[in-house]
Design an enzyme around this catalytic site. Structure first.
Site, PDB file in Angstrom:
ATOM      1  N   THR A   1       0.821  -1.208   0.000  1.00  0.00           N
ATOM      2  CA  THR A   1       0.000   0.000   0.000  1.00  0.00           C
ATOM      3  C   THR A   1       0.860   1.266   0.000  1.00  0.00           C
ATOM      4  O   THR A   1       0.372   2.352   0.290  1.00  0.00           O
ATOM      5  CB  THR A   1      -0.929   0.025   1.240  1.00  0.00           C
ATOM      6  OG1 THR A   1      -0.117  -0.179   2.404  1.00  0.00           O
ATOM      7  CG2 THR A   1      -2.004  -1.045   1.161  1.00  0.00           C
TER       8      THR A   1
ATOM      9  N   GLY B   1       2.220   4.384  -1.376  1.00  0.00           N
ATOM     10  CA  GLY B   1       1.861   5.262  -2.489  1.00  0.00           C
ATOM     11  C   GLY B   1       0.412   5.154  -2.952  1.00  0.00           C
ATOM     12  O   GLY B   1       0.056   5.713  -3.991  1.00  0.00           O
ATOM     13  N   THR B   2      -0.443   4.490  -2.165  1.00  0.00           N
ATOM     14  CA  THR B   2      -1.847   4.376  -2.624  1.00  0.00           C
ATOM     15  C   THR B   2      -2.507   5.750  -2.722  1.00  0.00           C
ATOM     16  O   THR B   2      -3.243   6.022  -3.671  1.00  0.00           O
ATOM     17  CB  THR B   2      -2.690   3.485  -1.675  1.00  0.00           C
ATOM     18  OG1 THR B   2      -2.462   3.901  -0.327  1.00  0.00           O
ATOM     19  CG2 THR B   2      -2.348   2.021  -1.824  1.00  0.00           C
TER      20      THR B   2
ATOM     21  N   CYS C   1      -1.055   8.694  -3.211  1.00  0.00           N
ATOM     22  CA  CYS C   1      -0.479   9.441  -4.341  1.00  0.00           C
ATOM     23  C   CYS C   1      -1.087   8.946  -5.656  1.00  0.00           C
ATOM     24  O   CYS C   1      -1.496   9.742  -6.509  1.00  0.00           O
ATOM     25  CB  CYS C   1       1.041   9.248  -4.398  1.00  0.00           C
ATOM     26  SG  CYS C   1       1.897   9.639  -2.868  1.00  0.00           S
TER      27      CYS C   1
HETATM   28  N1  LIG Z   1      -6.219  -2.538   1.424  1.00  0.00           N
HETATM   29  C1  LIG Z   1      -6.912  -1.813   0.561  1.00  0.00           C
HETATM   30  N2  LIG Z   1      -7.767  -2.388  -0.317  1.00  0.00           N
HETATM   31  C2  LIG Z   1      -8.469  -1.644  -1.196  1.00  0.00           C
HETATM   32  N3  LIG Z   1      -8.406  -0.316  -1.261  1.00  0.00           N
HETATM   33  C3  LIG Z   1      -7.582   0.336  -0.409  1.00  0.00           C
HETATM   34  C4  LIG Z   1      -6.792  -0.370   0.543  1.00  0.00           C
HETATM   35  N4  LIG Z   1      -6.047   0.529   1.256  1.00  0.00           N
HETATM   36  C5  LIG Z   1      -6.364   1.747   0.756  1.00  0.00           C
HETATM   37  N5  LIG Z   1      -7.297   1.623  -0.230  1.00  0.00           N
HETATM   38  C6  LIG Z   1      -7.848   2.717  -1.039  1.00  0.00           C
HETATM   39  O1  LIG Z   1      -6.739   3.394  -1.625  1.00  0.00           O
HETATM   40  C7  LIG Z   1      -7.007   4.795  -1.689  1.00  0.00           C
HETATM   41  C8  LIG Z   1      -5.931   5.524  -0.896  1.00  0.00           C
HETATM   42  O2  LIG Z   1      -6.321   5.489   0.474  1.00  0.00           O
HETATM   43  P1  LIG Z   1      -5.390   5.519   1.744  1.00  0.00           P
HETATM   44  O3  LIG Z   1      -4.540   4.279   1.778  1.00  0.00           O
HETATM   45  O4  LIG Z   1      -6.311   5.743   2.904  1.00  0.00           O
HETATM   46  O5  LIG Z   1      -4.496   6.781   1.467  1.00  0.00           O
HETATM   47  P2  LIG Z   1      -3.055   7.180   1.994  1.00  0.00           P
HETATM   48  O6  LIG Z   1      -2.062   6.468   1.133  1.00  0.00           O
HETATM   49  O7  LIG Z   1      -3.047   8.673   1.812  1.00  0.00           O
HETATM   50  O8  LIG Z   1      -2.991   6.757   3.434  1.00  0.00           O
HETATM   51  C9  LIG Z   1      -8.434   4.963  -1.157  1.00  0.00           C
HETATM   52  O9  LIG Z   1      -9.347   4.904  -2.238  1.00  0.00           O
HETATM   53  C10 LIG Z   1      -8.586   3.770  -0.236  1.00  0.00           C
HETATM   54  O10 LIG Z   1      -9.942   3.407  -0.028  1.00  0.00           O
HETATM   55  C1  LIG Z   2       7.730  11.672  -1.639  1.00  0.00           C
HETATM   56  C2  LIG Z   2       6.573  11.020  -0.969  1.00  0.00           C
HETATM   57  N1  LIG Z   2       5.340  11.506  -1.153  1.00  0.00           N
HETATM   58  C3  LIG Z   2       4.280  10.920  -0.556  1.00  0.00           C
HETATM   59  C4  LIG Z   2       4.436   9.813   0.245  1.00  0.00           C
HETATM   60  C5  LIG Z   2       3.247   9.203   0.923  1.00  0.00           C
HETATM   61  O1  LIG Z   2       2.999   7.883   0.530  1.00  0.00           O
HETATM   62  P1  LIG Z   2       2.745   6.759   1.630  1.00  0.00           P
HETATM   63  O2  LIG Z   2       1.745   7.335   2.627  1.00  0.00           O
HETATM   64  O3  LIG Z   2       2.180   5.596   0.917  1.00  0.00           O
HETATM   65  O4  LIG Z   2       4.075   6.481   2.300  1.00  0.00           O
HETATM   66  C6  LIG Z   2       5.756   9.313   0.414  1.00  0.00           C
HETATM   67  N2  LIG Z   2       5.995   8.227   1.182  1.00  0.00           N
HETATM   68  N3  LIG Z   2       6.795   9.943  -0.197  1.00  0.00           N
END
Ligand SMILES: Nc1ncnc2c1ncn2[C@@H]1O[C@H](COP(=O)(O)OP(=O)(O)O)[C@@H](O)[C@H]1O
Ligand SMILES: Cc1ncc(COP(=O)(O)O)c(N)n1
Length: 319
Positions: A229, A231-232, A234
């Site tokens: 997960t 970079g999800t 981004c």
């Molecule tokens: N394990 C997962 N399975 C499916 N979708 C996910 C999962 N983790 C995050 N997502 C989705 O990925 C996107 C990014 O969410 P999130 O992980 O909360 O953001 P961030 O990387 O900013 O913490 C959202 O649409 C979230 O619902």
């Molecule tokens: C340069 C940069 N930008 C954004 C994120 C956030 O991504 P994540 O929350 O998945 O670590 C990161 N780790 N690095």
């Protein structure tokens, strides 16, 4: 045989029809899974020409952030100016911004270029802390994001922690996420998406709450059990930006981006020892185009007035 005539010294150098353009203003992730690298890969996968302004270098991999080197705000502004002065853009996004001075410089240049070029959509991903725990935004800059950037945002995409930091509200449930979305909307963005990756983590679905000040929507997808997960957030915000650049109305862009990130997580490659990256290129894998709608986007594509037209769709800078 005579050699072909050289290209004219001025004017466009290519011959193919210009693609939609999207710009990312974010930090570099040397590990390639988040930040600028994730954004540009996502733009490319969604057939949008990507440009960038780098705010910081991070020495980072799937295990963590080893070092951060911030770019001077003037140099961030110079990158934005160089790109927008020549290439322009159909949408832009922000990611890691690091400091108040960089947040302020970005907000100032967005306001300037929106006046010059027209009000292109801006997606603000208020990145604060990496999944591995490293701070990517210093404490005072949180207020700067609230004050200077949220009022310019077409869409803001906080995760649970970021929504809590920006609103002061605690989020444990979808009902809490809705309350935070309403509070965030009051700060100026046209659309708010409170992402559900870290909300109700035991549930079968990853649910993102969407609010445009009038209506509530939910983006729902199966929650995938994976460590990949990195970079999800981004990748999701870059996909929203790409679809906006292609002319999708905002809600359609959010829905298409949700399908894209879900498939990108599902098809994540085995890379690194920590939290691995998602697959931005799965649309090109055999049978991988399932979530990439073909043909005209909903609403008729780049010509729809919604792209840059209404204050509500584009957001920010209320009278
Ligand atoms: N394990 C997962 N399975 C499916 N979708 C996910 C999962 N983790 C995050 N997502 C989705 O990925 C996107 C990014 O969410 P999130 O992980 O909360 O953001 P961030 O990387 O900013 O913490 C959202 O649409 C979230 O619902
Ligand atoms: C340069 C940069 N930008 C954004 C994120 C956030 O991504 P994540 O929350 O998945 O670590 C990161 N780790 N690095």
């Amino acid at each position: 045989m005579p050699s072909p005539a050289p290209a004219a010294a001025t004017g466009p150098t290519g011959t193919a029809a210009p693609p939609p353009r999207a710009m990312t203003i974010a930090g570099s992730d040397s590990g390639g899974g988040a930040g600028i690298q994730a954004d540009l890969k996502t733009f490319n996968a969604l057939r949008v020409f990507g440009t960038s302004a780098i705010t910081a270098l991070t020495a980072q991999n799937t295990e963590g952030v080893r070092d951060v080197h911030l770019v001077p705000p003037e140099m961030v502004a110079a990158q934005i100016d160089a790109v927008l002065d020549d290439i322009g853009t159909d949408a832009a996004k922000t990611g890691m911004l690091g400091t108040t001075a960089i947040v302020e410089a970005v907000a100032e240049r967005v306001r300037f270029w929106r006046q010059r070029l027209g009000p292109f959509p801006l997606v603000v991903d208020p990145v604060m802390i990496a999944k591995s725990g490293a701070p990517l935004l210093d404490e005072p800059a949180r207020a700067a994001i609230r004050e200077h950037l949220l009022p310019l945002a077409t869409v803001v995409t906080p995760n649970r922690h970021e929504a809590e930091e920006l609103t002061g509200l605690e989020i444990r449930s979808l009902a809490d996420a809705r309350r935070a979305a309403a509070a965030l909307h009051a700060l100026g963005p046209a659309w708010v998406v409170v992402k559900g990756g870290h909300v109700e983590e035991g549930s079968a679905e990853a649910v993102d709450v969407v609010f445009d000040g009038h209506e509530w929507h939910e983006l729902r997808a199966p929650r995938i059990a994976t460590r990949s997960t990195h970079g999800t957030g981004c990748t999701f915000s870059a996909a929203i930006t790409a679809y906006l650049a292609r002319g999708y109305p905002v809600l359609a862009a959010l829905q298409a981006a949700k399908a894209y990130i879900t498939d990108a997580i599902r098809h994540a490659p085995a890379i690194g020892r920590g939290h691995g990256p998602t697959s931005s290129f799965y649309p090109w894998e055999p049978g991988g185009a399932e979530s990439e709608p073909e043909g005209e986007p909903p609403g008729g594509g780049r010509s729809v007035p919604d792209r840059g037209g209404t204050a509500r769709a584009v957001g920010g800078e209320r009278p």
